[in-house]
Design an enzyme around this catalytic site. Structure first.
Site, PDB file in Angstrom:
ATOM      1  N   GLN A   1      13.780   8.593  34.198  1.00  0.00           N
ATOM      2  CA  GLN A   1      13.193   8.936  35.492  1.00  0.00           C
ATOM      3  C   GLN A   1      14.118   8.562  36.650  1.00  0.00           C
ATOM      4  O   GLN A   1      13.673   8.223  37.748  1.00  0.00           O
ATOM      5  CB  GLN A   1      11.834   8.262  35.655  1.00  0.00           C
ATOM      6  CG  GLN A   1      10.744   8.862  34.789  1.00  0.00           C
ATOM      7  CD  GLN A   1      10.468  10.317  35.127  1.00  0.00           C
ATOM      8  OE1 GLN A   1      10.567  10.731  36.280  1.00  0.00           O
ATOM      9  NE2 GLN A   1      10.130  11.112  34.108  1.00  0.00           N
ATOM     10  N   SER A   2      15.416   8.656  36.416  1.00  0.00           N
ATOM     11  CA  SER A   2      16.391   8.287  37.445  1.00  0.00           C
ATOM     12  C   SER A   2      16.332   9.214  38.656  1.00  0.00           C
ATOM     13  O   SER A   2      16.513  10.430  38.538  1.00  0.00           O
ATOM     14  CB  SER A   2      17.798   8.326  36.835  1.00  0.00           C
ATOM     15  OG  SER A   2      18.781   8.263  37.844  1.00  0.00           O
ATOM     16  N   ASN A   3      16.110   8.634  39.828  1.00  0.00           N
ATOM     17  CA  ASN A   3      16.175   9.399  41.074  1.00  0.00           C
ATOM     18  C   ASN A   3      17.594   9.906  41.319  1.00  0.00           C
ATOM     19  O   ASN A   3      17.806  11.031  41.780  1.00  0.00           O
ATOM     20  CB  ASN A   3      15.746   8.534  42.260  1.00  0.00           C
ATOM     21  CG  ASN A   3      14.318   8.078  42.172  1.00  0.00           C
ATOM     22  OD1 ASN A   3      13.430   8.854  41.841  1.00  0.00           O
ATOM     23  ND2 ASN A   3      14.074   6.815  42.469  1.00  0.00           N
TER      24      ASN A   3
END
Length: 339
Positions: A79-81
């Site tokens: 879920q890396s921005n």
């Protein structure tokens, strides 16, 4: 002081607004003698690529284009921005992107993707998800493997570290520090503190270095969402040292006043407790401000707890830098109470 910047491409809608959080201040700060709270809306840098990563990517992509790269390779959690922003920014600039992602015991497949990971696929990124242990043990080798892969195809890749946080990406928040100085002049305030979430360290490093270069009087504090105080002090020093090497600057990092609060990490990176979800709901219901459970929610929750403990008693104005991450709310939907 006039700061000379390297080339950048225009991706972010800046300047972003600086807004008062007067309802939250009255409810949760003033009763404890705390400051008027403000928010720097870096969640509004762009609607889909939104967040702090876009400021860094302006300089990173300029470097990629200048060195003839046609592919961006970077890494992070599922879920890396940063990875989501990189995938979209690459698409906008006509570049390919390859994301090396850290999965859990059972990495999410494409058809089950949600939040940032879903956007990665929609943006056309090549996504490689590895089990946690392999990711941690082999990350440099994985970067090298995929860089060679694109070379054999006649291309060239720029490898970007976690969060875009190094001596190149740091320029994004040196520039943001200059922007904040203009904000403060416009609103006629002199904040004593600037607070941000810190996960890869680059935003904190840029704000700290930018404030130092400008001779600003505020204290930058990074509220850690993983690792500990010693790690982030070293990381900020490493990023600043890398900046000095790249751009022939002379600066003793120990002259920087690096402050980290590591008391609100909770169960671990990407995992929040009930109090953080309550804080996220509180901000949405009082200020229409949406935080995320991985970064900004933890940092703002920690800030309110420190205000309650008297840490900021007597402080007039405090700025919270909203680094984005709203896409990260959706995979946590089960933790928010419904009427």
């Amino acid at each position: 002081m006039s700061i000379a910047y390297p080339d950048r491409v225009k991706l972010a809608n800046v300047p972003t607004p600086l807004q008062p959080l007067d309802r939250i201040s009255q409810l949760y700060s003033k009763p404890y003698g705390g400051p008027r709270l403000w928010v720097k809306r870096d969640d509004l840098t762009e609607s889909a690529m939104s967040g702090n990563k876009l400021r860094k990517l302006e300089f990173i992509i300029a470097e990629a284009l200048a060195t003839g790269c046609d592919t961006l390779i970077t890494c992070g959690g599922e879920q890396s921005n940063h990875c989501r922003a990189t995938a979209l920014a690459a698409a906008k600039m006509g570049l390919k992107s390859h994301l090396i992602l850290r999965g859990g015991a059972a990495p999410v497949s494409g058809e089950d993707a949600d939040g940032n990971l879903l956007v990665d696929y929609v943006a056309g990124a090549n996504v490689s998800i590895y089990p946690l242990r392999q990711y941690l043990d082999e990350l440099p080798a994985l970067f090298a493997h995929w860089a060679r892969h694109y070379e054999t195809m006649g291309g060239r890749a720029l490898c970007i570290p976690t969060g875009g946080s190094d001596g190149l990406g740091i320029w994004g928040y040196i520039q943001a520090a200059e922007e904040l100085a203009q904000d403060f002049q416009q609103h006629d305030i002199e904040p004593e503190h600037i607070v941000c979430a810190t996960g890869s360290g680059g935003t904190q490093a840029g704000l700290t270095l930018g404030g130092y270069l400008l001779g600003a009087g505020y204290q930058v504090t990074g509220y850690a969402v993983c690792d500990d105080n010693d790690y982030f002090v070293r990381k900020v020093i490493d990023d600043v040292s890398d900046w000095c090497r790249r751009y022939d600057k002379t600066l003793a990092p120990e002259r920087l006043n690096i402050a980290v609060n590591d008391r609100y990490i909770g169960p671990g990176y990407g995992v929040a407790d009930a109090a953080v979800y309550e804080t996220i709901a509180k901000l949405a219901q009082t200020e229409a401000l949406l935080l995320d459970p991985v970064y900004t929610g933890k940092a703002f929750h920690g800030l309110l707890e420190e205000i309650k403990a008297g840490t900021y008693e007597g402080c007039r104005d405090l700025v919270f830098v909203h680094t984005g991450g709203q896409f990260g709310v959706f995979p946590h939907r089960a933790h928010f109470q419904r009427p």
